[in-house]
Scaffold this motif. Sequence first.
Motif, PDB file in Angstrom:
ATOM      1  N   TRP A 156      29.317  14.202 -21.785  1.00 29.17           N
ATOM      2  CA  TRP A 156      27.940  14.099 -22.284  1.00 29.17           C
ATOM      3  C   TRP A 156      27.890  13.995 -23.820  1.00 29.17           C
ATOM      4  O   TRP A 156      26.955  13.466 -24.392  1.00 29.17           O
ATOM      5  CB  TRP A 156      27.083  15.292 -21.826  1.00 29.17           C
ATOM      6  N   CYS A 189      14.522  17.418 -27.910  1.00 29.57           N
ATOM      7  CA  CYS A 189      15.520  16.616 -27.204  1.00 29.57           C
ATOM      8  C   CYS A 189      16.533  17.573 -26.600  1.00 29.57           C
ATOM      9  O   CYS A 189      16.638  18.726 -27.021  1.00 29.57           O
ATOM     10  CB  CYS A 189      16.196  15.623 -28.144  1.00 29.57           C
ATOM     11  N   SER A 190      17.240  17.121 -25.599  1.00 32.99           N
ATOM     12  CA  SER A 190      18.155  18.052 -24.940  1.00 32.99           C
ATOM     13  C   SER A 190      19.564  17.957 -25.495  1.00 32.99           C
ATOM     14  O   SER A 190      20.337  18.899 -25.405  1.00 32.99           O
ATOM     15  CB  SER A 190      18.150  17.813 -23.431  1.00 32.99           C
ATOM     16  N   VAL A 191      19.915  16.800 -26.077  1.00 29.73           N
ATOM     17  CA  VAL A 191      21.258  16.617 -26.621  1.00 29.73           C
ATOM     18  C   VAL A 191      21.145  16.046 -28.034  1.00 29.73           C
ATOM     19  O   VAL A 191      20.295  15.212 -28.307  1.00 29.73           O
ATOM     20  CB  VAL A 191      22.072  15.609 -25.763  1.00 29.73           C
ATOM     21  N   SER A 201      16.736  25.501 -27.864  1.00 31.56           N
ATOM     22  CA  SER A 201      16.101  24.179 -27.836  1.00 31.56           C
ATOM     23  C   SER A 201      16.509  23.408 -29.091  1.00 31.56           C
ATOM     24  O   SER A 201      16.940  23.998 -30.072  1.00 31.56           O
ATOM     25  CB  SER A 201      14.576  24.311 -27.770  1.00 31.56           C
ATOM     26  N   LYS A 246      23.954  20.653 -26.867  1.00 37.20           N
ATOM     27  CA  LYS A 246      22.830  20.462 -25.956  1.00 37.20           C
ATOM     28  C   LYS A 246      22.211  21.823 -25.680  1.00 37.20           C
ATOM     29  O   LYS A 246      22.798  22.857 -26.031  1.00 37.20           O
ATOM     30  CB  LYS A 246      23.277  19.777 -24.674  1.00 37.20           C
ATOM     31  N   ASN A 247      21.072  21.802 -25.061  1.00 38.08           N
ATOM     32  CA  ASN A 247      20.426  23.069 -24.729  1.00 38.08           C
ATOM     33  C   ASN A 247      21.382  23.901 -23.892  1.00 38.08           C
ATOM     34  O   ASN A 247      21.997  23.408 -22.949  1.00 38.08           O
ATOM     35  CB  ASN A 247      19.138  22.822 -23.939  1.00 38.08           C
ATOM     36  N   ARG A 299      23.799  14.595 -31.311  1.00 39.28           N
ATOM     37  CA  ARG A 299      25.190  14.264 -31.621  1.00 39.28           C
ATOM     38  C   ARG A 299      25.400  14.079 -33.113  1.00 39.28           C
ATOM     39  O   ARG A 299      24.437  14.077 -33.891  1.00 39.28           O
ATOM     40  CB  ARG A 299      25.583  12.980 -30.884  1.00 39.28           C
ATOM     41  N   GLN A 343      23.095   6.887 -26.296  1.00 38.65           N
ATOM     42  CA  GLN A 343      21.699   7.196 -25.988  1.00 38.65           C
ATOM     43  C   GLN A 343      20.929   5.882 -25.932  1.00 38.65           C
ATOM     44  O   GLN A 343      20.438   5.409 -26.950  1.00 38.65           O
ATOM     45  CB  GLN A 343      21.109   8.079 -27.071  1.00 38.65           C
ATOM     46  N   SER A 401      24.166  25.220 -25.049  1.00 38.76           N
ATOM     47  CA  SER A 401      25.506  25.277 -25.659  1.00 38.76           C
ATOM     48  C   SER A 401      25.686  26.615 -26.374  1.00 38.76           C
ATOM     49  O   SER A 401      24.749  27.146 -26.965  1.00 38.76           O
ATOM     50  CB  SER A 401      25.671  24.185 -26.728  1.00 38.76           C
TER      51      SER A 401
END
Length: 726
Positions: A285, A580-582, A572, A554-555, A584, A290, A557
């Motif tokens: 992931w 957003c959930s991820v 979050s 990500k959420n 980078r 994206q 982590s």
Amino acid sequence: MPRKVNYGLDYDDGYDDYDDYDDYEDYANANDYGVKEKDLFPFPEVTEKPSWNDRSTIKVEKKTTKLALWQCSVCNSDNEQSSSSCDICGVLRDPAQNIGNGSAENVRGKCKDSGASIMAKSLFAQSPCQRPEKAIISDEFVRESSNKPSEKAKSQASFDELQKIFVASHQGHSLSIAPFQFNTLSPDDMVSVGKISSKKSSKVSANNTGKKAIAKFSATNEMAENSSGIISGANQLNGSESGNANIKSDAPQILASDLHQMKLDKASTNFRKAKPLAEYKPEKWMLANQDGILNQLNLAVVGHVDSGKSTLSGQLLHLLGRVSKKEMHKFEKEAKEKGKGSFAFAWATDESAEERERGITMTVAVAYFDSKKYRVVLLDSPGHKDFVPNMISGATQADAAVLVVDASIGSFEAGMDGNGFGQTKEHAQLIRSFGVEQVIVAVNKMDTVGFSKERFEFIKSQLGNFLRSCGFKESQITWIPLSAMENENLVTSATDARLSSWYEGSCLLEAVDSLQLPVRDASKPLLLPICDVIKSHSLGQVAACGKIETGAIKNGSRVLVMPLREVATVRSIERDSCPCSVARAGDNVAVSLQGIDGVHVTPGGVLCHPDYPVTVASRLELKILVLDIMGPILVGSKFEFHIHHAKEAARLVKIVSLVDQKTGEAAKKTPRFLTAKQSAIIEVALDRAVCAEEFSKHRALGRAFLRASGCTVGVGIVSKVFSDES
Ligand code: GTP
Ligand code: MG
């Protein structure tokens, strides 16, 4: 509205000390710690400081005020008769003396400061702009509350408390005097010829330097639930009047204890052994593309004071629909009422009352807009000399920069002043040292010189030489003549015949789109240097803001919060003010954390992978390039040490050797002191430990700057870390 980066207490911005900008002498004589120069220890005393009054060739400007003051034709500040140049922006009183080419005739009689009427014309001549679906940043509650006198008083109380503690804990620091010029090699050049080589590799933009780690407060009670809350909380205490709402009455005590606890207590640290980097395997992931999401481009807007950075930023945001017509109209009206009509666009990013009153930017404003190719994170930096540390902290996140220069006669020349007063040079040198390779030079205020091609070419040749000497490649520099105030050549091609008759290149927005994104390294362990911290004491929540240099989160982590080695969980994430959930590498985010005491999250710290903690050290070996300083640097000299967003008092403890700039080899000779333009390997001891890595391992955490007496005296890289654990 844009988010303001908060610097907490700044070594340089003892705001109370700088209330009167006309009183240059007072603060010129005080160093960043409030110690008078005569008490300074390491550098030999400089008896004569460069004085604005030294310019004997300058004629007296005809325009004077009733109180025997003269008004700067650029920033409208009143200056004393004895000053031959503006105390605020450095513009000379008689610009004609400094014209580098024959363009004076072209510009005579042109309006330098277009003021509100031209602004209004350009404002309301726009095609209707769509209001953005999401405000850039909004938190009405914060703004409303922060206007309440009682809340302001509380904020001020906590600030004062902090300041007392801070000043007490830094007494005895002294700095050196060293004006300099920036016509030397950048650290990257040093590295490219040096032993500690970094083959031309991709990098996640450069980094460095920052600010004092100080807790901030969030006004939001909804941080977790309402994503906009995270960012909006950034309207926090910044030592000025932008004090915060919702600060509990015990805030001073909390802050005081925060500050004390920030000292590294090794005994209580959560020590966890680092795994070898080679063992790290990124999860799927982390690397995934994206689809459909614009890449973020971190764009720093830098340049000399009053060159028009905020006006340019505000105009861009307005033209691109991030600041509505209604908001602009309000800014225009209010600015006019305060006699600052020409600053209306700048008010879009200059949010604090103090900034607006003074007409200068003091802290970096973060705003967003979309170009065709990128989601641009705009970092509008302060240009005034006193706020260079703030500029450094914001601009270290940059992937590319817009260097704004003022084309008007005298102003461009002031920015190029080599005696530490020309921030066009200083900023250019600094951003190159951060690792920024691509720069757009926005030659602004072309309206003031009648859109003269000759003036543009003159600036291009003068500044071009300097930029190349800093290590910028010709192909990486884009030159754009424009007028931010008159909306010429910003998001569409020039319409004024005086410009379009000779300029056929791209407009600013097209130039932004033609920038290349630095390669992002999501495949390495997480590294997120913390630029900013937002806290809600009432809910015990904390969010860390900054750019992810490597890796991804990500959420959910788990992250290690350094330097205090506390493990936390990502609750979050917010990117571009949206949840957003991820996120980078390369993303500029606000990460809400849970399972951690907010006291342990500080600006200047780093979020990293729990198994791959960043090194913490209070002694470092640096390979530095000494800039154009006046006196020598001796062992024992004290500095402000900047690395990513951390700033710490430092002392030169050892000069290991000189470095041959041609070969990068360490010379056998070990000098007793360093002088201008020398390259050397040195060891510095910091008052408190910071997160740092060798440049060869992590570029972003391995670039360092040494400043003293408000000037950058050396730029360099970390060549060895004497880890506190070892
Ligand atoms: P600092 O952040 O304090 O360094 O200043 P800045 O670079 O952000 O400058 P700012 O945007 O605050 O503008 C300074 C002055 O320049 C204001 O009076 C603006 O109206 C004026 N200005 C900015 N752009 C233009 C332009 O294109 N033409 C003219 N004539 N004036 C401009
Ligand atoms: Mg500004």
